[in-house]
Design an enzyme around this catalytic site. Structure first.
Site, PDB file in Angstrom:
ATOM      1  CB  SER A 111      -1.132  -0.001   1.055  1.00 38.66           C
ATOM      2  OG  SER A 111      -1.876   1.136   0.954  1.00 38.66           O
ATOM      3  CG  ASP A 278      -6.313   0.646  -0.410  1.00 34.65           C
ATOM      4  OD1 ASP A 278      -5.478   1.501  -0.622  1.00 34.65           O
ATOM      5  OD2 ASP A 278      -6.287  -0.293   0.379  1.00 34.65           O
ATOM      6  NE  ARG A 279      -4.147   4.395   3.353  1.00 35.42           N
ATOM      7  CZ  ARG A 279      -3.054   4.445   4.190  1.00 35.42           C
ATOM      8  NH1 ARG A 279      -2.953   5.605   4.586  1.00 35.42           N
ATOM      9  NH2 ARG A 279      -2.969   3.556   5.009  1.00 35.42           N
ATOM     10  CE  LYS A 373      -7.391   1.818   2.955  1.00 41.37           C
ATOM     11  NZ  LYS A 373      -7.160   0.844   3.803  1.00 41.37           N
TER      12      LYS A 373
HETATM   13  C1  VG1 Z   1      -3.064   2.049   8.395  1.00 41.62           C
HETATM   14  C2  VG1 Z   1      -4.281   2.843   8.698  1.00 41.62           C
HETATM   15  C3  VG1 Z   1      -5.491   2.180   8.591  1.00 41.62           C
HETATM   16  C4  VG1 Z   1      -5.672   1.320   7.126  1.00 41.62           C
HETATM   17  C5  VG1 Z   1      -4.276   0.413   7.050  1.00 41.62           C
HETATM   18  C6  VG1 Z   1      -4.239  -0.206   5.514  1.00 41.62           C
HETATM   19  O1  VG1 Z   1      -3.120   1.148   9.341  1.00 41.62           O
HETATM   20  O2  VG1 Z   1      -4.184   3.600  10.024  1.00 41.62           O
HETATM   21  O3  VG1 Z   1      -6.810   2.930   8.838  1.00 41.62           O
HETATM   22  O4  VG1 Z   1      -6.674   0.431   7.190  1.00 41.62           O
HETATM   23  O5  VG1 Z   1      -3.123   1.232   7.118  1.00 41.62           O
HETATM   24  O6  VG1 Z   1      -4.441   0.787   4.708  1.00 41.62           O
HETATM   25  P1  VG1 Z   1      -2.091   1.337  10.673  1.00 41.62           P
HETATM   26  O7  VG1 Z   1      -2.181   0.117  11.499  1.00 41.62           O
HETATM   27  O8  VG1 Z   1      -0.636   1.580  10.259  1.00 41.62           O
HETATM   28  O9  VG1 Z   1      -2.720   2.358  11.401  1.00 41.62           O
HETATM   29  V1  VG1 Z   1      -3.534   0.598   3.229  1.00 41.62           V
HETATM   30  O10 VG1 Z   1      -4.113   1.754   2.106  1.00 41.62           O
HETATM   31  O11 VG1 Z   1      -1.788   0.918   3.950  1.00 41.62           O
HETATM   32  O12 VG1 Z   1      -3.763  -1.013   2.774  1.00 41.62           O
HETATM   33 CO    CO Z   2      -3.751   1.256   0.347  1.00 40.18          CO
END
Ligand code: VG1
Ligand code: CO
Length: 540
Positions: A111, A278-279, A373
């Site tokens: 991601s 996804d974001r 997402k």
């Molecule tokens: C982060 C975000 C979380 C999101 C996750 C995966 O996780 O805070 O809201 O769902 O990334 O998103 P963490 O545990 O680092 O807070 V993605 O677009 O990086 O797959």
């Molecule tokens: Co992502």
């Protein structure tokens, strides 16, 4: 078929979103193979079924896909659909799983984490509903990685991923498919493309930053169809190292976009997506829409969009996301849910028809059209709302605040902190939870302090230790949790929220408004002292 002996690796526990490690870790002999075999062992439905495979195009994507194909053939998968060039965004995988009734999907992505040989790699498994495997499955996969003794793979030539078409590998059918077509078709079924394209015909200016990541080809096809000129889509070619940057759409890493949007003659509408698509972030000229507000505003206006004209059933948000969406749900008379961080917790609510929309403060929003997402979906949602309301982003946001009040919101990240230090901060707050309620700090009185536990309303699965929360009588609050996606040290995330009613000050400086809450959080947790940091590394 070859059976290769192997021994377990420590630490193959999936985090917030799959297994993420440095490329160096992933490329050790058998590391990826062990994890993939654990997936096949724990999800027997994949045998004789359809599997979807693709990734965000980062370094090692292509090599990993070849390994997965040889292992899928040996583990009895009947058919695999792979995105051309190995490219599939996370939301596209979710859409393709659902459209084709696949038994699951494997997404190769870390991601927003940086890519390249010195960057990160990741793998996530999505279930037959198109969503991230729930904790019951990821826990089983992890348990399996701890006792694994061998993995299966067939010997085969490398599959040419660059050309669409069909081939066979030891009886398993492989189809290389268009990465964009199914996803685009789904988007066209939800939005009023004619109304949106009129915005561009009438001269609305636009900038989309694909951040050298996976959304480039999707954005070109979809926005191109809407009449957006190519020059308005920047950094649109996916690169294995994302051009050396972090494909994380925030003011620091999406600098080019922010500069354009905050310049005097900047575009009317700006947006960006992350590594795996996804974001999303959305900006008006001179205004960044906080993702928490974005979820609330989308919820309040969804009925104006063809795919949601019947109204929404309910909304869910992750615990640290601001409560702006709850206020909209209350007014609409639909339920609002609070889940732990991570998309996997929305799946059951969506499958059960209890919610239509969901989102996270970390720039994620989506609906029941898929089970991930969805960055471009959110941008199209906003474009459709702008078209239906005949007002720019900036006005829509301000009117929303005037109507509902404003939830001032920001996240302060302390990155690459020594793990023991980060844990001591968490522990210090945890130790005080019982005694905090009733205590007074400046103008704030603490009303509640707790460790967030989630009981899934559908399957009753209990997830504990999902972050610490301190609430004030004024309605303000802060939350603290450890990131589950980083690969170096620990990242502490401090989430700050202050509610200002509709008749209050709606245009105040965001950080100044939140400073008193940040100071209280720091006093209570000892965050800065215990981590030797004077300031957060990232503010979003
Ligand atoms: C982060 C975000 C979380 C999101 C996750 C995966 O996780 O805070 O809201 O769902 O990334 O998103 P963490 O545990 O680092 O807070 V993605 O677009 O990086 O797959
Ligand atoms: Co992502």
């Amino acid at each position: 078929m070859n059976i290769t002996k192997t021994t377990p690796f420590q630490g193959q526990k999936p985090g917030t979103s799959g297994l993420r490690k440095t490329v160096e870790t992933f490329t050790q002999p058998n590391y990826l193979e062990n994890f993939v075999q654990a997936i096949f062992d724990c999800v027997p439905e994949l045998r004789g079924s359809l599997l979807i495979v693709g990734g965000d195009g980062r370094y090692y994507n292509d090599v990993a896909i070849q390994i997965i194909l040889r292992m899928a053939a040996a583990n009895g998968v009947a058919r695999v659909l792979v995105g051309q060039g190995g490219i599939l965004s996370t939301p596209a995988v979710s859409a393709i799983i659902r459209k084709n009734d696949a038994a699951g999907g494997i997404i190769l992505s870390a991601s927003h984490n940086p890519g390249g040989p010195k960057g990160d790699f990741g793998i996530k498994f999505n279930s037959a509903n198109g969503g991230p495997a729930p904790e019951s499955v990821t826990n089983a996969i992890y348990a399996r990685t701890q006792i694994i003794e061998s993995y299966k793979a067939v010997s085969s030539d490398t599959v040419d991923l660059s050309k669409r078409g069909e081939s066979r590998m030891s009886g398993m059918k492989i189809e290389i498919i268009d990465s964009v077509a199914d996803y685009q078709e789904l988007m066209e079924s939800l939005f009023d493309f004619t109304a949106i394209s009129k915005l561009f015909i009438s001269g609305m200016t636009f900038c989309f930053d694909a951040m050298h990541a996976v959304t480039g080809p999707y954005a070109k096809a979809i926005f191109g169809k809407l009449g957006v000129p190519d020059a308005s889509i920047i950094n649109a070619v996916p690169l294995p190292d994302f051009g050396g940057g972090h494909p994380d759409p925030n003011p620091i890493y999406a600098k080019e976009l922010f500069e354009r949007m905050f310049s005097k003659d900047g575009p009317d509408f700006g947006a960006a997506s992350d590594g795996d698509g996804d974001r999303n972030i959305v900006l008006g000229r001179g205004l960044y829409v906080s993702p928490s507000d974005s979820l609330a505003i989308i919820s309040a206006n969804a009925h104006l969009v063809p795919g949601y004209s019947a109204g929404i059933k309910g909304v869910a948000r992750s615990m640290p996301t601001s409560r702006a969406a709850d206020l909209v749900a209350e007014r609409l008379g639909v339920p609002a849910f609070e889940t732990p961080t991570g998309w996997k917790f929305f799946g059951n609510l969506l499958d059960d028809g209890q919610i239509t929309l969901c989102g996270e403060e970390s720039a994620g929003a989506s609906s029941d059209h898929i089970r991930e997402k969805d960055g471009l979906w959110a941008v199209l949602m906003w474009l459709n709302i702008v078209a239906a309301r005949g007002k720019p982003v900036t006005e829509i946001v301000r009117e929303h605040w005037q109507d509902y009040g404003r939830n001032y919101y920001s996240r302060h990240d302390y990155e690459e902190v020594e793990t023991a230090k980060a844990e001591s901060v968490m522990q210090r707050l945890r130790d005080q939870l019982e005694e905090l309620p009733g205590k007074v700090f400046g103008e704030e009185i603490i009303s509640a302090a707790e460790s967030f536990t989630y009981r899934d309303p559908v399957d009753r699965f209990v997830s504990e230790n999902q972050g610490l929360m301190v609430k004030f009588k004024s309605g303000s609050r802060f939350a603290l949790r450890l990131s589950g996606t980083g690969t170096v040290g620990a990242t502490l995330r401090l989430y700050l929220e202050k509610y200002e009613p509709a008749n209050g000050k709606l245009d105040a400086d965001l950080q100044k408004t939140l400073n008193p809450i940040a100071d209280i959080a720091n006093t209570i947790t000892g965050l800065k002292r215990l981590t030797d940091r004077s300031d957060p590394s990232t503010i979003s």
